[in-house]
Scaffold this motif. Structure first.
Motif, PDB file in Angstrom:
ATOM      1  N   GLN A  14       0.875  -1.161   0.000  1.00  0.00           N
ATOM      2  CA  GLN A  14       0.000   0.000   0.000  1.00  0.00           C
ATOM      3  C   GLN A  14       0.913   1.212   0.000  1.00  0.00           C
ATOM      4  O   GLN A  14       1.827   1.306   0.801  1.00  0.00           O
ATOM      5  N   THR A  29       2.309   3.622   7.490  1.00  0.00           N
ATOM      6  CA  THR A  29       1.058   4.061   6.880  1.00  0.00           C
ATOM      7  C   THR A  29       0.099   4.618   7.939  1.00  0.00           C
ATOM      8  O   THR A  29       0.247   4.350   9.122  1.00  0.00           O
ATOM      9  N   SER A  30      -0.901   5.364   7.491  1.00  0.00           N
ATOM     10  CA  SER A  30      -1.861   5.949   8.422  1.00  0.00           C
ATOM     11  C   SER A  30      -2.823   4.896   8.981  1.00  0.00           C
ATOM     12  O   SER A  30      -3.256   4.991  10.119  1.00  0.00           O
ATOM     13  N   GLN A  31      -3.187   3.883   8.186  1.00  0.00           N
ATOM     14  CA  GLN A  31      -3.964   2.755   8.698  1.00  0.00           C
ATOM     15  C   GLN A  31      -2.984   1.600   8.857  1.00  0.00           C
ATOM     16  O   GLN A  31      -2.351   1.182   7.873  1.00  0.00           O
ATOM     17  N   PRO A  32      -2.819   1.075  10.061  1.00  0.00           N
ATOM     18  CA  PRO A  32      -1.860  -0.019  10.247  1.00  0.00           C
ATOM     19  C   PRO A  32      -2.119  -1.180   9.291  1.00  0.00           C
ATOM     20  O   PRO A  32      -3.257  -1.613   9.105  1.00  0.00           O
ATOM     21  N   GLU A  63      -8.629  -7.530   8.332  1.00  0.00           N
ATOM     22  CA  GLU A  63      -9.875  -7.297   7.592  1.00  0.00           C
ATOM     23  C   GLU A  63      -9.944  -8.161   6.337  1.00  0.00           C
ATOM     24  O   GLU A  63     -11.029  -8.535   5.893  1.00  0.00           O
ATOM     25  N   ASP A 112       6.036  -0.343   8.973  1.00  0.00           N
ATOM     26  CA  ASP A 112       4.701   0.152   8.635  1.00  0.00           C
ATOM     27  C   ASP A 112       4.617   1.621   9.004  1.00  0.00           C
ATOM     28  O   ASP A 112       4.484   1.969  10.169  1.00  0.00           O
ATOM     29  N   LYS A 118       1.117   5.366   0.132  1.00  0.00           N
ATOM     30  CA  LYS A 118       0.421   6.610   0.452  1.00  0.00           C
ATOM     31  C   LYS A 118       1.325   7.769   0.051  1.00  0.00           C
ATOM     32  O   LYS A 118       2.508   7.771   0.364  1.00  0.00           O
ATOM     33  N   GLU A 127      -4.046  -4.215  10.589  1.00  0.00           N
ATOM     34  CA  GLU A 127      -5.508  -4.097  10.581  1.00  0.00           C
ATOM     35  C   GLU A 127      -6.071  -4.459   9.218  1.00  0.00           C
ATOM     36  O   GLU A 127      -7.077  -5.160   9.120  1.00  0.00           O
ATOM     37  N   ALA A 128      -5.432  -3.988   8.157  1.00  0.00           N
ATOM     38  CA  ALA A 128      -5.889  -4.299   6.803  1.00  0.00           C
ATOM     39  C   ALA A 128      -5.782  -5.797   6.526  1.00  0.00           C
ATOM     40  O   ALA A 128      -6.672  -6.387   5.895  1.00  0.00           O
TER      41      ALA A 128
END
Length: 68
Positions: A5, A32-35, A42, A30, A7, A38-39
């Motif tokens: 990912q 990124t703004s969303q860990p 999901e 990592d 950004k 977590e992705a």
């Protein structure tokens, strides 16, 4: 399998460093703004299959994720 990912943050590009080692997803970096963990959760990857490699080995036991 590689998960990446990217950004764009102004003039900076943030890309996590992820490896597949012994059938586990190792998140080495990592920023990124969303860990990324977590992705991955999901997306259906289990806690036991994710290693937070950016934490020292002796601290990983205190997370909900795999130690190695």
């Amino acid at each position: 399998m590689a998960v990446r990912q990217i950004k764009l943050l102004g003039d900076f590009c943030v890309s996590p460093n992820i490896d597949i080692i012994n059938d586990k997803v190792w998140i080495q970096y990592d920023g990124t703004s969303q860990p990324v963990a977590e992705a991955l959760l999901e997306a259906g990857i289990l806690h036991k299959d994710i290693v937070l490699g950016f934490h020292p080995a002796e601290l990983r036991q205190y997370t909900d994720f795999a130690v190695s």
